[in-house]
Design a protein around this motif. Structure first.
Motif, PDB file in Angstrom:
ATOM      1  N   LEU A  53       0.821  -1.203   0.000  1.00 36.94           N
ATOM      2  CA  LEU A  53       0.000   0.000   0.000  1.00 36.94           C
ATOM      3  C   LEU A  53       0.859   1.258   0.000  1.00 36.94           C
ATOM      4  O   LEU A  53       1.754   1.407   0.831  1.00 36.94           O
ATOM      5  N   ALA A  54       0.577   2.166  -0.934  1.00 37.14           N
ATOM      6  CA  ALA A  54       1.235   3.469  -0.964  1.00 37.14           C
ATOM      7  C   ALA A  54       0.215   4.539  -0.605  1.00 37.14           C
ATOM      8  O   ALA A  54      -0.893   4.556  -1.139  1.00 37.14           O
ATOM      9  N   ILE A  55       0.590   5.414   0.317  1.00 35.18           N
ATOM     10  CA  ILE A  55      -0.302   6.451   0.836  1.00 35.18           C
ATOM     11  C   ILE A  55       0.216   7.823   0.417  1.00 35.18           C
ATOM     12  O   ILE A  55       1.394   8.140   0.628  1.00 35.18           O
ATOM     13  N   GLY A  56      -0.659   8.646  -0.153  1.00 36.35           N
ATOM     14  CA  GLY A  56      -0.325  10.045  -0.390  1.00 36.35           C
ATOM     15  C   GLY A  56      -0.458  10.785   0.927  1.00 36.35           C
ATOM     16  O   GLY A  56      -1.563  11.060   1.394  1.00 36.35           O
ATOM     17  N   SER A  57       0.658  11.098   1.545  1.00 36.44           N
ATOM     18  CA  SER A  57       0.679  11.539   2.939  1.00 36.44           C
ATOM     19  C   SER A  57       0.825  13.048   3.085  1.00 36.44           C
ATOM     20  O   SER A  57       1.726  13.659   2.507  1.00 36.44           O
ATOM     21  N   ARG A  58      -0.058  13.625   3.919  1.00 39.45           N
ATOM     22  CA  ARG A  58      -0.011  15.047   4.220  1.00 39.45           C
ATOM     23  C   ARG A  58       0.938  15.367   5.362  1.00 39.45           C
ATOM     24  O   ARG A  58       1.299  16.525   5.566  1.00 39.45           O
ATOM     25  N   TYR A  59       1.348  14.342   6.122  1.00 38.38           N
ATOM     26  CA  TYR A  59       2.050  14.598   7.378  1.00 38.38           C
ATOM     27  C   TYR A  59       3.381  13.881   7.539  1.00 38.38           C
ATOM     28  O   TYR A  59       4.009  14.000   8.581  1.00 38.38           O
ATOM     29  N   CYS A  60       3.832  13.143   6.525  1.00 38.40           N
ATOM     30  CA  CYS A  60       5.102  12.424   6.693  1.00 38.40           C
ATOM     31  C   CYS A  60       6.297  13.333   6.496  1.00 38.40           C
ATOM     32  O   CYS A  60       7.436  12.965   6.802  1.00 38.40           O
ATOM     33  N   ASN A  61       6.057  14.541   5.991  1.00 41.88           N
ATOM     34  CA  ASN A  61       7.145  15.501   5.772  1.00 41.88           C
ATOM     35  C   ASN A  61       6.693  16.875   6.268  1.00 41.88           C
ATOM     36  O   ASN A  61       6.596  17.825   5.518  1.00 41.88           O
ATOM     37  N   GLY A  62       6.391  16.954   7.566  1.00 38.29           N
ATOM     38  CA  GLY A  62       5.789  18.156   8.123  1.00 38.29           C
ATOM     39  C   GLY A  62       4.295  18.147   7.859  1.00 38.29           C
ATOM     40  O   GLY A  62       3.683  17.096   7.737  1.00 38.29           O
ATOM     41  N   VAL A  63       3.698  19.321   7.765  1.00 40.09           N
ATOM     42  CA  VAL A  63       2.260  19.443   7.458  1.00 40.09           C
ATOM     43  C   VAL A  63       2.126  20.089   6.090  1.00 40.09           C
ATOM     44  O   VAL A  63       2.519  21.230   5.891  1.00 40.09           O
ATOM     45  N   SER A  64       1.587  19.330   5.136  1.00 43.23           N
ATOM     46  CA  SER A  64       1.477  19.816   3.752  1.00 43.23           C
ATOM     47  C   SER A  64       0.009  19.929   3.353  1.00 43.23           C
ATOM     48  O   SER A  64      -0.512  19.141   2.559  1.00 43.23           O
ATOM     49  N   LYS A 119       3.759  -4.233   3.198  1.00 46.67           N
ATOM     50  CA  LYS A 119       4.427  -2.954   3.443  1.00 46.67           C
ATOM     51  C   LYS A 119       3.449  -1.811   3.198  1.00 46.67           C
ATOM     52  O   LYS A 119       2.680  -1.826   2.242  1.00 46.67           O
ATOM     53  N   VAL A 120       3.492  -0.831   4.089  1.00 45.95           N
ATOM     54  CA  VAL A 120       2.680   0.380   3.970  1.00 45.95           C
ATOM     55  C   VAL A 120       3.647   1.552   3.929  1.00 45.95           C
ATOM     56  O   VAL A 120       4.347   1.814   4.908  1.00 45.95           O
ATOM     57  N   VAL A 121       3.728   2.239   2.791  1.00 50.36           N
ATOM     58  CA  VAL A 121       4.699   3.323   2.632  1.00 50.36           C
ATOM     59  C   VAL A 121       3.966   4.638   2.402  1.00 50.36           C
ATOM     60  O   VAL A 121       2.858   4.669   1.871  1.00 50.36           O
ATOM     61  N   GLU A 122       4.612   5.725   2.822  1.00 46.63           N
ATOM     62  CA  GLU A 122       4.028   7.058   2.647  1.00 46.63           C
ATOM     63  C   GLU A 122       4.821   7.864   1.631  1.00 46.63           C
ATOM     64  O   GLU A 122       6.051   7.906   1.677  1.00 46.63           O
ATOM     65  N   VAL A 123       4.093   8.492   0.737  1.00 46.43           N
ATOM     66  CA  VAL A 123       4.669   9.355  -0.289  1.00 46.43           C
ATOM     67  C   VAL A 123       4.206  10.781   0.007  1.00 46.43           C
ATOM     68  O   VAL A 123       2.996  11.035   0.073  1.00 46.43           O
ATOM     69  N   PRO A 124       5.109  11.720   0.229  1.00 47.81           N
ATOM     70  CA  PRO A 124       4.677  13.083   0.565  1.00 47.81           C
ATOM     71  C   PRO A 124       3.930  13.747  -0.586  1.00 47.81           C
ATOM     72  O   PRO A 124       4.358  13.688  -1.738  1.00 47.81           O
ATOM     73  N   ILE A 125       2.791  14.347  -0.267  1.00 51.57           N
ATOM     74  CA  ILE A 125       2.008  15.101  -1.239  1.00 51.57           C
ATOM     75  C   ILE A 125       1.635  16.446  -0.621  1.00 51.57           C
ATOM     76  O   ILE A 125       1.797  16.653   0.584  1.00 51.57           O
ATOM     77  N   ILE A 126       1.120  17.334  -1.450  1.00 51.78           N
ATOM     78  CA  ILE A 126       0.529  18.575  -0.956  1.00 51.78           C
ATOM     79  C   ILE A 126      -0.977  18.476  -1.154  1.00 51.78           C
ATOM     80  O   ILE A 126      -1.458  18.277  -2.270  1.00 51.78           O
ATOM     81  N   PHE A 127      -1.721  18.566  -0.074  1.00 52.93           N
ATOM     82  CA  PHE A 127      -3.178  18.469  -0.102  1.00 52.93           C
ATOM     83  C   PHE A 127      -3.746  19.887  -0.172  1.00 52.93           C
ATOM     84  O   PHE A 127      -3.419  20.739   0.656  1.00 52.93           O
ATOM     85  N   VAL A 128      -4.597  20.123  -1.159  1.00 52.35           N
ATOM     86  CA  VAL A 128      -5.192  21.444  -1.350  1.00 52.35           C
ATOM     87  C   VAL A 128      -6.712  21.340  -1.162  1.00 52.35           C
ATOM     88  O   VAL A 128      -7.372  20.535  -1.828  1.00 52.35           O
ATOM     89  N   ASN A 129      -7.252  22.135  -0.265  1.00 54.09           N
ATOM     90  CA  ASN A 129      -8.696  22.098  -0.020  1.00 54.09           C
ATOM     91  C   ASN A 129      -9.466  22.442  -1.291  1.00 54.09           C
ATOM     92  O   ASN A 129      -9.040  23.263  -2.096  1.00 54.09           O
TER      93      ASN A 129
END
Length: 242
Positions: free
Chosen positions: A116-127, A198-208
């Motif tokens: 599983l790959a997760i588009g993560s808002r929080y693995c690299n600070g708060v995005s 495996k569960v991995v996080e990929v940093p993304i920028i989440f835009v409201n």
């Protein structure tokens, strides 16, 4: 080329659905889209049906009667994906809060780890962009709570932008998933983790979202809070082979 399906649940997304569909189809990678529409009174499904004339082999629609919940929409989509033999299955919102350009990063990460790959808002600070500070705090600390209770090393436990490998999706017992709202996202990650994938996080920028209205409510947070406590003591087993 690996086959890929992007599942997009919709309820009143007429402002976004055509644009998100065309954007995904403009990308390299041969993505297909499955829209699960919960009886949108604004005509979302009609827009999809018109687009199907242009993309008959890539765009699919399941219409459901009424709002049956985010979790059940995705479960319906996951079963459809498995039945049609897709190698990778994505979750994505219709409102551009998830950037379609990040689909390739999730695909590569899922392929590399086999899970599983997760588009993560929080693995690299708060995005997160354009969210009220109160909502950011609630979302961030919800993940801290989940990570603490479940001992799962995932920074964005409630993320809804994800890619599953076929091997993982086939192993999950979808008929035993209990949480249907916001907690669904947590349960799917925890089940994947407990099954040894495996569960991995990929940093993304989440835009409201800028168009349409949010479907969030306090009730779905309540389900997630109590559901996590129950998850901690539930035995997670793989789907039985037929």
């Amino acid at each position: 080329m690996d086959s890929k399906i992007v599942i997009i649940p919709t309820y009143n997304e007429k402002e976004n659905i055509e644009a998100i569909t065309r954007k995904v189809f403009s990308l390299e990678g041969g993505y297909h889209i499955l829209v699960i529409d919960d009886g949108s009174p604004d005509g979302t499904a009609s827009i999809i049906k018109n687009l199907q004339k242009e993309f008959p082999d890539r765009l699919f629609l399941i219409e459901r009667a009424g709002k049956l919940g985010l979790g059940t929409a995705y479960l319906t989509g996951f079963k459809w994906s498995l039945e049609h033999g897709y190698d990778y299955t994505f979750e994505m919102d219709a409102d551009f809060s998830h950037n379609p350009d990040d689909l390739s990063k999730l695909y590569e990460a899922s392929k590399a780890c086999g899970g599983l790959a997760i588009g993560s808002r929080y693995c690299n600070g708060v995005s997160v962009i354009n969210w009220p500070i109160g909502r950011i705090i609630m979302s961030y600390y919800a993940s801290v709570y989940v990570r603490t209770v479940l001992s799962m090393k995932v920074y964005d436990c409630t993320a809804g932008f994800k890619c599953y490998s076929k091997e993982l999706l086939s192993a999950l017992d979808l008929d035993k998933v209990e949480m249907k709202g916001y907690g669904f996202q947590i349960e799917m990650k925890y089940s994947s983790y407990k099954l040894g994938f495996k569960v991995v996080e990929v940093p993304i920028i989440f835009v409201n979202r800028t168009l349409g209205t949010s479907k969030m409510s306090s009730g779905i947070f309540g389900e997630a809070f109590w559901g996590v406590m129950k998850l901690r003591f539930r035995k997670i087993t793989p789907k039985a082979a037929k």
